[in-house]
Design a protein around this motif. Structure first.
Motif, PDB file in Angstrom:
ATOM      1  N   TYR A 456      -8.043  11.176  15.588  1.00  0.00           N
ATOM      2  CA  TYR A 456      -9.205  10.549  16.312  1.00  0.00           C
ATOM      3  C   TYR A 456      -8.861   9.962  17.506  1.00  0.00           C
ATOM      4  O   TYR A 456      -9.788  10.111  18.786  1.00  0.00           O
ATOM      5  N   ILE A 457      -7.825   9.210  17.847  1.00  0.00           N
ATOM      6  CA  ILE A 457      -7.783   8.476  19.078  1.00  0.00           C
ATOM      7  C   ILE A 457      -6.424   8.983  19.919  1.00  0.00           C
ATOM      8  O   ILE A 457      -6.311   8.328  20.952  1.00  0.00           O
ATOM      9  N   GLY A 458      -5.756  10.075  19.748  1.00  0.00           N
ATOM     10  CA  GLY A 458      -4.650  10.513  20.124  1.00  0.00           C
ATOM     11  C   GLY A 458      -3.171   9.594  20.123  1.00  0.00           C
ATOM     12  O   GLY A 458      -3.290   8.469  19.290  1.00  0.00           O
ATOM     13  N   HIS A 459      -2.485   9.906  20.920  1.00  0.00           N
ATOM     14  CA  HIS A 459      -0.962   9.188  20.839  1.00  0.00           C
ATOM     15  C   HIS A 459      -0.884   8.453  22.173  1.00  0.00           C
ATOM     16  O   HIS A 459      -0.754   8.991  23.201  1.00  0.00           O
ATOM     17  N   SER A 460      -0.951   7.210  21.698  1.00  0.00           N
ATOM     18  CA  SER A 460      -0.972   6.259  22.906  1.00  0.00           C
ATOM     19  C   SER A 460       0.501   5.725  23.384  1.00  0.00           C
ATOM     20  O   SER A 460       0.730   4.574  23.632  1.00  0.00           O
ATOM     21  N   ILE A 461       1.577   6.627  23.098  1.00  0.00           N
ATOM     22  CA  ILE A 461       2.818   6.376  23.284  1.00  0.00           C
ATOM     23  C   ILE A 461       3.339   5.032  22.659  1.00  0.00           C
ATOM     24  O   ILE A 461       3.212   4.961  21.174  1.00  0.00           O
ATOM     25  N   GLY A 462       3.712   4.009  23.403  1.00  0.00           N
ATOM     26  CA  GLY A 462       4.443   2.866  22.653  1.00  0.00           C
ATOM     27  C   GLY A 462       3.366   1.994  22.015  1.00  0.00           C
ATOM     28  O   GLY A 462       3.681   1.295  21.116  1.00  0.00           O
ATOM     29  N   ALA A 463       1.884   2.291  22.362  1.00  0.00           N
ATOM     30  CA  ALA A 463       1.037   1.399  21.608  1.00  0.00           C
ATOM     31  C   ALA A 463       0.522   2.034  20.249  1.00  0.00           C
ATOM     32  O   ALA A 463      -0.283   1.391  19.736  1.00  0.00           O
ATOM     33  N   SER A 464       1.068   3.190  20.047  1.00  0.00           N
ATOM     34  CA  SER A 464       0.264   4.086  18.937  1.00  0.00           C
ATOM     35  C   SER A 464       0.841   3.369  17.595  1.00  0.00           C
ATOM     36  O   SER A 464      -0.117   3.697  16.551  1.00  0.00           O
ATOM     37  N   SER A 465       1.876   2.930  17.401  1.00  0.00           N
ATOM     38  CA  SER A 465       1.983   2.108  16.077  1.00  0.00           C
ATOM     39  C   SER A 465       1.342   0.891  15.953  1.00  0.00           C
ATOM     40  O   SER A 465       0.925   0.782  14.901  1.00  0.00           O
ATOM     41  N   GLY A 466       0.878   0.354  17.155  1.00  0.00           N
ATOM     42  CA  GLY A 466      -0.082  -0.714  16.856  1.00  0.00           C
ATOM     43  C   GLY A 466      -1.418   0.035  16.410  1.00  0.00           C
ATOM     44  O   GLY A 466      -2.176  -0.866  15.799  1.00  0.00           O
ATOM     45  N   ASP A 467      -1.877   1.109  17.043  1.00  0.00           N
ATOM     46  CA  ASP A 467      -3.164   1.618  16.570  1.00  0.00           C
ATOM     47  C   ASP A 467      -2.982   1.846  15.117  1.00  0.00           C
ATOM     48  O   ASP A 467      -3.889   1.781  14.463  1.00  0.00           O
ATOM     49  N   GLN A 468      -1.873   2.528  14.621  1.00  0.00           N
ATOM     50  CA  GLN A 468      -1.846   2.627  13.129  1.00  0.00           C
ATOM     51  C   GLN A 468      -1.783   1.149  12.402  1.00  0.00           C
ATOM     52  O   GLN A 468      -2.513   1.201  11.044  1.00  0.00           O
ATOM     53  N   LEU A 469      -1.267   0.151  12.771  1.00  0.00           N
ATOM     54  CA  LEU A 469      -1.386  -1.160  11.943  1.00  0.00           C
ATOM     55  C   LEU A 469      -2.850  -1.588  11.965  1.00  0.00           C
ATOM     56  O   LEU A 469      -3.272  -2.022  10.873  1.00  0.00           O
ATOM     57  N   VAL A 470      -3.637  -1.580  12.962  1.00  0.00           N
ATOM     58  CA  VAL A 470      -4.981  -2.275  13.041  1.00  0.00           C
ATOM     59  C   VAL A 470      -5.974  -1.076  12.144  1.00  0.00           C
ATOM     60  O   VAL A 470      -6.747  -1.731  11.643  1.00  0.00           O
ATOM     61  N   ALA A 471      -5.559   0.084  11.990  1.00  0.00           N
ATOM     62  CA  ALA A 471      -6.404   0.871  11.571  1.00  0.00           C
ATOM     63  C   ALA A 471      -6.245   0.698   9.833  1.00  0.00           C
ATOM     64  O   ALA A 471      -6.999   0.894   9.089  1.00  0.00           O
ATOM     65  N   SER A 472      -4.751   0.356   9.548  1.00  0.00           N
ATOM     66  CA  SER A 472      -4.714   0.079   8.078  1.00  0.00           C
ATOM     67  C   SER A 472      -5.288  -0.969   7.904  1.00  0.00           C
ATOM     68  O   SER A 472      -5.834  -1.271   6.610  1.00  0.00           O
ATOM     69  N   LEU A 473      -5.379  -2.218   8.495  1.00  0.00           N
ATOM     70  CA  LEU A 473      -6.021  -3.116   8.464  1.00  0.00           C
ATOM     71  C   LEU A 473      -7.609  -3.065   8.010  1.00  0.00           C
ATOM     72  O   LEU A 473      -8.115  -3.744   6.870  1.00  0.00           O
ATOM     73  N   GLY A 474      -7.995  -2.140   8.569  1.00  0.00           N
ATOM     74  CA  GLY A 474      -9.321  -1.688   8.375  1.00  0.00           C
ATOM     75  C   GLY A 474      -9.681  -1.064   7.044  1.00  0.00           C
ATOM     76  O   GLY A 474     -10.693  -1.149   6.350  1.00  0.00           O
ATOM     77  N   VAL A 475      -8.815  -0.181   6.423  1.00  0.00           N
ATOM     78  CA  VAL A 475      -8.696   0.301   5.086  1.00  0.00           C
ATOM     79  C   VAL A 475      -9.116  -0.852   4.253  1.00  0.00           C
ATOM     80  O   VAL A 475      -9.801  -0.632   3.170  1.00  0.00           O
ATOM     81  N   TRP A 476      -8.348  -1.981   4.210  1.00  0.00           N
ATOM     82  CA  TRP A 476      -8.335  -2.830   3.155  1.00  0.00           C
ATOM     83  C   TRP A 476      -9.824  -3.816   3.298  1.00  0.00           C
ATOM     84  O   TRP A 476     -10.366  -4.098   2.371  1.00  0.00           O
ATOM     85  N   ASN A 477     -10.460  -3.633   4.384  1.00  0.00           N
ATOM     86  CA  ASN A 477     -11.690  -4.234   4.668  1.00  0.00           C
ATOM     87  C   ASN A 477     -12.769  -3.328   4.181  1.00  0.00           C
ATOM     88  O   ASN A 477     -13.779  -4.166   3.690  1.00  0.00           O
ATOM     89  N   ASP A 478     -12.740  -2.227   4.536  1.00  0.00           N
ATOM     90  CA  ASP A 478     -13.806  -1.325   4.267  1.00  0.00           C
ATOM     91  C   ASP A 478     -13.443  -0.405   2.942  1.00  0.00           C
ATOM     92  O   ASP A 478     -14.636   0.487   2.669  1.00  0.00           O
ATOM     93  N   ASN A 479     -12.584  -0.185   2.446  1.00  0.00           N
ATOM     94  CA  ASN A 479     -11.864   0.437   1.286  1.00  0.00           C
ATOM     95  C   ASN A 479     -12.113   1.950   1.660  1.00  0.00           C
ATOM     96  O   ASN A 479     -12.680   2.768   0.684  1.00  0.00           O
TER      97      ASN A 479
END
Length: 625
Positions: A456-479
């Protein structure tokens, strides 16, 4: 007893929008959300994209917001993909063997090249004759080979949010992301400062690629070659540790630890590892972790394209040759675990705030998740520096084992999911799928749900694992575990006997997933995997540790914190980001310190920096008696 690092705030911005309160995540699963959440997601986007609030419900504007977020064709406000400036080398010679031209005398080089004959013409002009061939660089433009990227939402300009003073774009984004994370906590920062010693705070932030635009290293290295002058700021502002330095100096007023790390595409997790270790050991109570990366730049794209790492326009057209497209399907440029041809570069700034569990309970902070472990391993001997190796097998297996040690081997089989690195390169789809599949077999996981947010958002190099983390928090919020929406099949060489890879979103029951395994792989053998615990599991652990009485008191304090945080989100959905930037305010010097043998007092802090050290090595020395 070891402290548990808990996430009490998060924020930032990427191609999906503002990260705090799960708005960016919701943009990726927009079609699966109920109407109220859809409306709030559009409100959040409109606020940062400059769309009037009274037009948010317009079908035209909603389609505009969909079209101008996530991965898409690079837009002209960043650079013109059809007219990228460059200098073309040309060889010149005179028609009769002598090349002549006229120029201003002041434009001549200080040292004349060999073979140049200069004649004064008057009025400040000279004639130059060259008796041999001459090479020159001609300013011109070209069409770039890669025209797709994960850009920030159209209309959003981080430099407009504060007095950016020629800051590189990455540092503008760092200020923006850290401010968003800070305000999402729901606590006044002074309250946090008053609750800890000055040296119990740490900032762990960086940029894997440094700052490579014209206000940073890009301008520094290209200035003289392009006939320009180097500025006094380009060297300092280009450094990869500047996101940490800026956040410490202009957002937090941090006098504690500054611990920027680099780990290529796993950089966010390398920063997170330092923060988690420092909180677990008790050396810090508050940690701000982040990466800001601005990679949508023609020079950076040139580098990755030359490596063969990016999905070029030509290769994307080959993938869709049967569809007869005249230009690439920009929206589907990133296709993790499917037939693909390279990653799609993007830009992102992601920050989280960690407290130790005791401070979170004390202040009534919200618990969005917890990070008990971050594992990093190198690859050992390898064929080339950019090729994958064995290190990632170790990090993934250790992350799952660490999570299983908390929830049990039985629970890990059914109550976990994976947020994969998922770059959309042919090599990654084979190597990472094999790592995940073999790990699933090892722990008896039959169908491990796998998400790949880079679709969806592409590869932001050093920030990409941060993208993964905040997206995972969303999974628990909206299931909802986001599907890999850009694919129409799984590639034949993907190992998936024990994985659940699918195009469709996966809806799950509330509190049915306890753990997310986050995985990142970086050039050079920089592998990192994280065991991320859900909010509900984290809260159960805190209640078990601190007892029911303390838990009830915590819940009472949390109500006010949540109300303040929600008020910030309401305001941000109306007016956009509110940046906290203090330049030249509350500047400290030696006169603001109170020095004593037992500690150092600092203006603005309630507690002192303690100096009453007790060394664990003191007993090693023989007694003076």
């Amino acid at each position: 007893m070891s402290k548990l690092p808990v996430i009490v705030g998060f924020g930032g911005v990427n191609a999906a929008g503002r990260s705090s309160f799960h708005h960016g995540y919701r943009r990726t699963v927009l079609d699966a959300l109920p109407g109220e959440k859809v409306s709030r997601t559009y409100r959040s986007l409109a606020a940062i994209m400059g769309i009037p609030a009274d037009q948010v419900n317009s079908d035209v504007q909603r389609q505009y917001m969909r079209d101008h977020t996530l991965i898409r064709k690079i837009e002209g406000n960043i650079f013109d993909v059809d007219n990228v400036p460059w200098n073309k080398r040309m060889a010149l010679s005179g028609a009769e063997g002598v090349l002549q031209f006229v120029t201003r005398a002041r434009d001549l080089p200080d040292t004349l090249p060999s073979g140049w004959v200069v004649k004064e013409l008057g009025a400040g002009k000279v004639s130059v004759s060259i008796n041999e061939d001459c090479n020159m660089l001609l300013p011109t433009t070209r069409k770039i080979e890669v025209s797709t990227a994960g850009q920030l939402p159209s209309g959003f300009d981080p430099s407009s949010l504060y007095a950016s003073r020629n800051h590189p774009r990455g540092l503008q984004m760092a200020i923006c992301g850290a401010s968003d994370a800070l305000k999402s906590i729901g606590l006044e920062w002074q309250t946090v400062m008053d609750s800890i010693s000055p040296d119990q705070m740490g900032v762990y932030a960086s940029s894997a690629m440094s700052q490579l635009d014209d206000n940073g290293f890009g301008g520094l290295l290209g200035a003289r070659a392009n006939g320009l002058r180097v500025s006094s700021k380009q060297m300092a502002l280009g450094l990869p540790d500047m996101p940490a330095d800026f956040v410490s100096a202009y957002v937090l007023g941090n006098v504690g630890t500054s611990g920027p790390s680099l780990g290529a595409c796993a950089t966010f997790f390398y920063n997170l590892r330092q923060a988690v270790n420092d909180i677990r050991s008790g050396s810090v109570k508050v940690a701000v972790v982040g990466v800001a990366e601005s990679g949508v730049d023609p020079r950076i794209i040139d580098g990755y394209y030359t490596m063969g790492a990016l999905a070029s326009d030509a290769d994307l057209l080959k993938l869709d040759a049967d569809k007869g497209l005249s230009e690439p399907d920009h929206r589907r440029a990133s296709r993790p675990f499917s037939s693909n041809c390279g990653f799609t570069i993007s830009e992102s700034s992601q920050f989280i705030v960690l407290f130790d569990d005791e401070l979170a309970m004390q202040l009534g902070a919200q618990i969005h998740g917890a990070v008990p472990n971050v594992f990093t391993n190198a690859d050992g001997y390898k064929k080339s520096i950019s090729s994958p190796g064995v290190g990632n097998y170790l990090t993934v297996a250790k992350a799952v084992a660490a999570a299983a040690a908390i929830i049990g081997d039985k629970a890990i089989k059914t109550r976990s999911f994976v947020q994969s690195h998922g770059t959309s390169t042919p090599q990654n789809r084979v190597t990472e799928s094999h790592i995940l599949n073999e790990t699933a077999k090892l722990f008896g996981i039959e169908k491990w749900p796998v998400a790949a947010i880079k679709a969806y958002i592409g590869h932001s190099i050093g920030a990409s694992s941060g993208d993964q983390l905040v997206a995972s928090l969303g999974v628990w919020n909206d299931n909802i575990v986001p599907g890999i929406a850009t694919i129409d099949h799984i590639a034949d060489d993907v190992h998936c006997s024990n994985l659940r890879l699918q195009k469709e979103h996966m809806e799950v029951e509330p509190e049915s997933l306890d753990v997310a395994i986050l995985n990142a792989k970086g050039f050079g053998g920089n592998n990192a995997s994280v065991a991320l615990l859900s909010p509900s599991l984290s809260e159960k652990m805190l209640k078990g540790r601190h007892g029911d009485k303390a838990w009830q008191a915590y819940l009472a304090r949390r109500e006010q914190v949540q109300a303040v945080a929600s008020a910030y989100d309401d305001a941000a959905c109306e007016t956009g980001f509110s940046v906290h930037y203090q330049f030249g305010e509350n500047v400290l010097d030696g006169g603001d310190l109170e020095l004593s043998r037992d500690g150092i007092g600092i203006k603005g802090w309630a507690s002192k920096v303690a100096l009453d050290f007790k060394s664990p090595y003191a007993s090693w020395l023989p007694s003076e008696d």
